[in-house]
Design an enzyme around this catalytic site. Structure first.
Site, PDB file in Angstrom:
ATOM      1  CE  LYS A  66      67.272  -7.879 -68.433  1.00 12.84           C
ATOM      2  NZ  LYS A  66      67.363  -6.971 -69.602  1.00 12.84           N
ATOM      3  N   GLY A  95      67.939   0.107 -75.098  1.00 16.07           N
ATOM      4  CA  GLY A  95      68.432   0.863 -73.947  1.00 16.07           C
ATOM      5  C   GLY A  95      68.672   0.083 -72.679  1.00 16.07           C
ATOM      6  CB  SER A  96      67.523  -3.167 -71.456  1.00 13.55           C
ATOM      7  OG  SER A  96      66.182  -2.737 -71.402  1.00 13.55           O
ATOM      8  CB  THR A 121      64.859  -4.889 -76.608  1.00 13.80           C
ATOM      9  OG1 THR A 121      64.889  -6.210 -76.059  1.00 13.80           O
ATOM     10  CG2 THR A 121      63.998  -4.884 -77.865  1.00 13.80           C
ATOM     11  CB  SER A 160      64.735  -4.323 -68.723  1.00 16.80           C
ATOM     12  OG  SER A 160      65.544  -4.968 -69.655  1.00 16.80           O
TER      13      SER A 160
END
Length: 535
Positions: A95, A200-201, A198, A177
């Site tokens: 990422k 749900g990402s 943080t 994200s």
């Protein structure tokens, strides 16, 4: 004399990169069927096919120009010394909030032009562990800009990367994200990607992209060198196509890092997560269903589709068939409290402090951005790039910049968050009902674990029906979409990853959901190893 030996088709020895696991790739590498260099070439070609061309998935931001050189070195090392670990010579996507040293030429920008060309002081802690294990950093994935902490924004969009979409529908919202990481893994643009969460990402894009995600307990994996939101909740984890691969990667990236003090308090020694892979892991276990934590609406404000609950009910029957006792309901005492208040004060305060620290530590920033205030100003001055139509909001950045540090109000909310997520949340439900874990559909159920800093393991559960109406949520995306994936999440207390991996593995091996529906044809890359090797 005629040769009566059967002819061998070398191509038959090559795994399909759409689904190839780490073990399959290692088998081929160990037996000389292909090299890590071949893998880099094949994955790079697959990225080129679907990323900016064809379906324009916008999953990958950039490819590492040093990857082939790294592969050649690791191929030679394999020949002369053998492999270091199960990740030796395996290309991995990161990422774009995870620092990589500038000698490779890869950027670390959280999707923002404000950090283009910035020079980080060092590799992120997790990246160091991956390199030491022999993994090849293939490139950086697109993400929701600033980890979806810029404003009221559409998931998967960044100024640098454009609008990422799933490979299961031409308008599919990739969610979370770690959007690009989920999409890239789902169709084999790499075998492994790394995401961050943080709130749900990892779990959301894993669910929506039909992959396995492990959101580790905060402090199990290092956040050093990761562009932050909040130390209380940030964590780094693997996104793969099977539970076994996720366990392999977690075993490499978990561990202490002196540059992230939260990791110093993790249990010692850490378990070997590969030993959790037991098809009988659910026998005799008590699994709770915190019914009142299933939301009525998605984060887009639309009602949760009833089909999600239908496939979840089937999953509960499967868990029972695997020997588990299902306790339903096993509600969190804090469930209604969590729905009624805003966790964001903690995130906003931490974000300002920690982002300013990250920016101050950069060795060079060509744009001159050194504070959160600078980021906001940069976006305004470069509105054509950073604030285009439909993607103009930066209200969270502005609200974060207006915070006054870790004051009494911050301390109060932080304590409330931990109490709601842990002591009156997940731990309370586990204790009250004598449970080994909790299970829920992955959609919108991740916040209690986020507040507590507790782990989540998400696996494929099913798919929306093909006649599900697509609900438009942006100029290029819809959610849900016909046939889009649905995930199942296992939740537990701090550092319960070993147990959760076992439960997820047993469910995965029983159901084999992932391949019951593939990505839509145009989004499936055609390049395979045989094309690179020339067979």
């Amino acid at each position: 004399m005629e040769n009566l030996l059967p002819s061998i088709n070398p191509a038959a020895e090559l795994p399909d990169l759409y689904e190839a696991s780490i073990k399959e790739l290692q088998h081929g590498l160990d037996n000389g069927h292909f090299t890590s260099g071949d893998l880099v070439k094949a994955y790079t070609a697959r990225i080129e096919e679907v990323n900016l061309q064809g379906p324009e998935l916008h999953a990958v931001l950039e490819v590492n120009q040093s990857a082939l050189k790294d592969a050649a070195f690791l191929d030679e090392e394999r020949k002369n010394k053998g492999k270091r670990t199960m990740l030796h010579g395996i290309p991995i996507l990161l990422k774009d909030n995870m620092s990589t040293h500038s000698s490779e030429g890869l950027n670390t920008t959280a999707g923002s032009y404000a950090l283009l060309g910035s020079v980080v002081p060092d590799d992120a802690g997790v990246v160091k562990r991956l390199r030491e294990a022999g993994a090849i950093i293939l490139g950086k994935t697109n993400m929701s800009e600033w980890a979806h902490f810029r404003g009221d924004m559409i998931c998967g969009w960044s100024a640098r990367g454009g609008q990422c979409k799933t490979a299961y529908h031409p308008r599919g919202d990739p969610c979370g994200s770690s959007s690009g990481s989920g999409v890239a893994t789902s169709i084999g643009l790499a075998t492994v990607s790394i995401g961050t969460e943080t709130d749900g990402s990892i779990s959301s894009p894993s669910s929506t992209n039909n992959v396995v995600g492990i959101k580790p307990t905060v402090g199990l994996t290092s956040r050093a060198g990761v562009i932050p939101i909040a130390a209380a909740q940030d964590t780094v984890g693997p996104m793969t196509r099977c539970v076994e691969d996720a366990a392999i990667v977690l075993s490499v990236i978990a561990g202490e890092d002196q540059n992230d003090k939260r990791t110093i308090s993790q249990p010692k020694p850490l378990p070997d997560y590969l030993k959790a892979l037991n098809v009988n892991a659910l026998q005799g276990k008590r699994i709770g269903v915190p019914r009142s934590s299933i939301p009525n609406k998605t984060h887009h404000g639309h009602p949760i589709n009833p089909h999600v609950i239908e496939v979840f009910q089937k999953a509960l029957k499967t868990l029972e068939s695997l020997g588990a006792t299902i306790v339903d309901p096993a509600n969190l005492p804090s469930a209604e409290d969590i729905k009624s208040w805003d966790e964001n004060l903690v995130l906003k305060v931490d974000f300002k402090i920690e982002l300013n620290e990250y920016l101050a530590a950069l060795r060079d920033v060509p744009t001159g951005v050194r504070t959160l205030t600078d980021v906001i100003d940069f976006n305004k001055k470069h509105s054509d790039l950073e604030l285009p139509e439909h993607y103009q909001d930066q209200s969270i950045l502005i609200a974060s910049d207006a915070t006054n540090g870790r004051d009494a109000a911050y301390g109060k909310v932080l304590a409330q968050n931990l109490e709601a997520g842990a002591t009156k949340g997940i731990d309370a439900a586990l204790k009250e009902h004598g449970l080994d874990a909790l299970v829920l559909p992955a959609e919108e159920t991740h916040t209690p674990a986020a507040l507590a800093g507790y782990p989540i393991v998400t696996v494929p559960l099913g798919f929306y029906l093909d006649d599900t109406p697509a609900i438009d949520i942006g100029p290029k995306t819809s959610y849900p979409t016909p046939g889009s994936p649905i995930g199942l999440s296992f939740y537990g207390t701090a550092f319960s990853e070993f147990d959760l991996i076992g439960f997820a593995y047993a469910f995965e091996q029983k159901t084999r959901v992932r391949l019951s529906k593939k990505a839509y044809a145009e989004a499936v890359p055609r390049t395979q190893l045989k094309d690179v090797i020339g067979l």
